[in-house]
Each structure stands twice: as structure tokens, then as C-alpha cells.
Motif scaffolding. Structure first.
Motif, mmCIF file in Angstrom:
data_model
loop_
_atom_site.group_PDB
_atom_site.id
_atom_site.type_symbol
_atom_site.label_atom_id
_atom_site.label_comp_id
_atom_site.label_asym_id
_atom_site.label_seq_id
_atom_site.Cartn_x
_atom_site.Cartn_y
_atom_site.Cartn_z
ATOM 1 N N ASP A 292 4.530 5.454 -9.560
ATOM 2 C CA ASP A 292 4.075 6.715 -9.510
ATOM 3 C C ASP A 292 4.804 7.905 -10.202
ATOM 4 O OD1 ASP A 292 2.091 5.394 -8.019
ATOM 5 O OD2 ASP A 292 2.574 5.937 -6.207
ATOM 6 N N ARG B 244 -7.381 -2.934 0.978
ATOM 7 C CA ARG B 244 -6.387 -3.550 0.337
ATOM 8 C C ARG B 244 -5.721 -4.604 1.194
ATOM 9 N NH1 ARG B 244 -4.380 1.797 -2.853
ATOM 10 N NH2 ARG B 244 -6.036 1.694 -4.456
ATOM 11 N N SER C 24 2.877 0.829 -8.086
ATOM 12 C CA SER C 24 1.886 1.587 -7.532
ATOM 13 C C SER C 24 1.027 0.815 -6.489
ATOM 14 C CB SER C 24 0.764 2.251 -8.678
ATOM 15 O OG SER C 24 1.677 3.021 -9.512
ATOM 16 N N SER C 25 0.603 1.682 -5.305
ATOM 17 C CA SER C 25 -0.123 1.194 -4.010
ATOM 18 C C SER C 25 -1.243 0.070 -4.582
ATOM 19 C CB SER C 25 -0.319 2.050 -3.349
ATOM 20 O OG SER C 25 -1.437 3.168 -3.833
ATOM 21 N N LYS D 203 7.783 1.734 0.067
ATOM 22 C CA LYS D 203 8.270 1.168 -1.355
ATOM 23 C C LYS D 203 9.343 2.063 -2.148
ATOM 24 C CE LYS D 203 4.303 0.651 -3.401
ATOM 25 N NZ LYS D 203 3.480 1.289 -2.387
ATOM 26 N N ILE E 42 -0.614 3.225 8.026
ATOM 27 C CA ILE E 42 -0.813 3.516 6.584
ATOM 28 C C ILE E 42 -1.320 4.714 6.734
ATOM 29 C CG2 ILE E 42 -1.726 2.953 4.479
ATOM 30 C CD1 ILE E 42 0.910 1.618 4.866
ATOM 31 N N PRO F 146 0.845 -1.190 0.140
ATOM 32 C CA PRO F 146 -0.008 0.037 -0.131
ATOM 33 C C PRO F 146 0.782 1.149 0.245
ATOM 34 C CG PRO F 146 0.235 -1.011 2.348
ATOM 35 C CD PRO F 146 0.868 -1.769 1.094
ATOM 36 N N GLY F 147 0.268 2.411 -0.422
ATOM 37 C CA GLY F 147 0.679 3.681 -0.228
ATOM 38 C C GLY F 147 1.290 3.784 1.251
ATOM 39 N N GLU G 4 -8.543 7.232 3.025
ATOM 40 C CA GLU G 4 -7.298 6.214 3.159
ATOM 41 C C GLU G 4 -7.590 5.250 3.819
ATOM 42 O OE1 GLU G 4 -4.671 6.794 1.668
ATOM 43 O OE2 GLU G 4 -5.600 8.629 0.655
ATOM 44 N N GLN H 7 -0.105 8.554 5.103
ATOM 45 C CA GLN H 7 -0.800 8.822 3.873
ATOM 46 C C GLN H 7 -1.284 10.287 4.048
ATOM 47 O OE1 GLN H 7 0.637 7.216 1.691
ATOM 48 N NE2 GLN H 7 -1.080 6.780 0.346
ATOM 49 N N ILE I 2 -7.058 1.130 2.771
ATOM 50 C CA ILE I 2 -6.042 0.333 3.425
ATOM 51 C C ILE I 2 -6.799 -1.079 3.824
ATOM 52 C CG2 ILE I 2 -5.932 1.513 5.517
ATOM 53 C CD1 ILE I 2 -3.229 -1.006 3.867
#
Length: 185
Positions: free
Chosen positions: A34, A147, A80-81, A15, A123, A10-11, A140, A127, A144
């Protein structure tokens, strides 16, 4: 074919930070999907506002395919997330791309923790600290929470990203070197 390692998650999982460190450690090229999107199509949040998430995801799949075609040397790719969580019908070749990424011996899933609640809280906080995302807490948190189970079902190596980025980079470097050595034998 040159090695191509994927960092997925995830974002806010680290990463980009860890990918850059890892690429330096391995002396490989680092690519952040991204950033590639921003370079070719502009601000992601604004693109999604104008065109919708489905169109963003389709463009992202095309961008990934182009990136894979153009790669000429060992590469670390921060995916990408949402890439691994798109609906399977988002693009004709997406299911096979997703399956290949998941099955690749050089794919590393990054999550700050493997506990659902702790991961969600970390997360969301990360974010919301990124003003360019134009995110809000409810969106957000929904992302998460949607995901996290998808990421946890993926059959690839998992790494906690809540420690020192340098230490995590070293751990993933060892994983990549071991994976490469086992495919060479």
C-alpha cells in the motif's frame, strides 16, 4: 534468490504493524505494498474513485511484479488487503502470481480471529478508525464478508493477529526460520 515472505489478509489484520516488527527481528527489508502504491500512484482511495477498483487491482499486480523483480535481499512484504481476492482475469499473470503466493512456504495469513462474525466486527472497527481510507461501515462490512471465505480457503499458514504484535511477530519469525531451515535441508 533472497527469501521473500508474504503477509496476507484483510485491511486491519495487522500486516503493516507485524511486518515491521518481523523485519526488525529478522533484519530483513520491509515493504508495504500500500505504501509503494501511495509513493508511485498516490492515495489509494482517490485512485479508486478516479479510475475504479479494477484499474487499481491491475496497477497493484504490476506493482507487485516490479517489486519482485527489484528485490535484492531478504524481504517481508505486506500484500494489499484485496490482492489475494482479485478476479482471476484481472491481469494475465495474476492467477500464477496468486497461486505462487498461496503455495509459498513463507506466506502467512493474518486474521484477528478465525470466526467469521468476530473477525468481521474487529476488521470493520479497525478500518473505520483509519480516516485516510474514507471508508464507511457498510462498505467495510461487505468487503470483509466477501473476502473472509476466500482467505479461509487459502492453503497457507494462518496466524491470529488479535494479541500482542511483538508476540505475533515472534511466532511468525519462528515459522519463517523453521520454513527456511526445512528448505535448506
Amino acid at each position: 534468490m533472497a527469501p521473500f515472505a508474504h503477509l496476507i489478509g484483510p485491511g486491519g489484520a495487522g500486516k503493516t504493524t507485524i511486518g515491521s516488527i518481523l523485519a526488525d527481528r529478522l533484519n530483513w527489508r520491509f515493504v508495504d505494498m500500500d505504501q509503494c502504491f501511495w509513493s508511485s500512484l498516490g492515495n489509494i482511495a482517490e485512485f479508486i474513485e478516479r479510475n475504479g477498483y479494477v484499474e487499481y487491482a491491475r496497477h497493484n499486480v504490476q506493482l507487485y511484479e516490479q517489486l519482485k523483480r527489484d528485490v535484492s535481499g531478504p524481504t517481508i512484504c505486506a500484500v494489499s488487503s484485496g490482492f489475494m481476492t482479485y478476479p482471476l482475469d484481472i491481469a494475465p499473470r495474476y492467477p500464477s502470481i496468486r497461486d505462487r503466493i498461496e503455495a509459498d512456504a513463507l506466506t502467512a495469513l493474518l486474521l484477528p480471529t478465525f470466526d467469521f462474525e468476530s473477525c468481521s466486527n474487529l476488521i470493520v472497527a479497525r478500518q473505520l478508525s483509519r480516516s485516510y481510507l474514507k471508508g464507511n461501515e457498510a462498505d467495510e462490512l461487505r468487503k470483509i464478508r466477501d473476502r473472509f471465505p476466500v482467505f479461509m480457503r487459502l492453503n497457507c499458514e494462518r496466524f491470529r493477529s488479535d494479541g500482542s504484535p511483538e508476540q505475533i511477530g515472534e511466532t511468525i519469525e519462528q515459522f519463517i526460520r523453521k520454513s527456511l531451515a526445512s528448505t535448506d535441508s
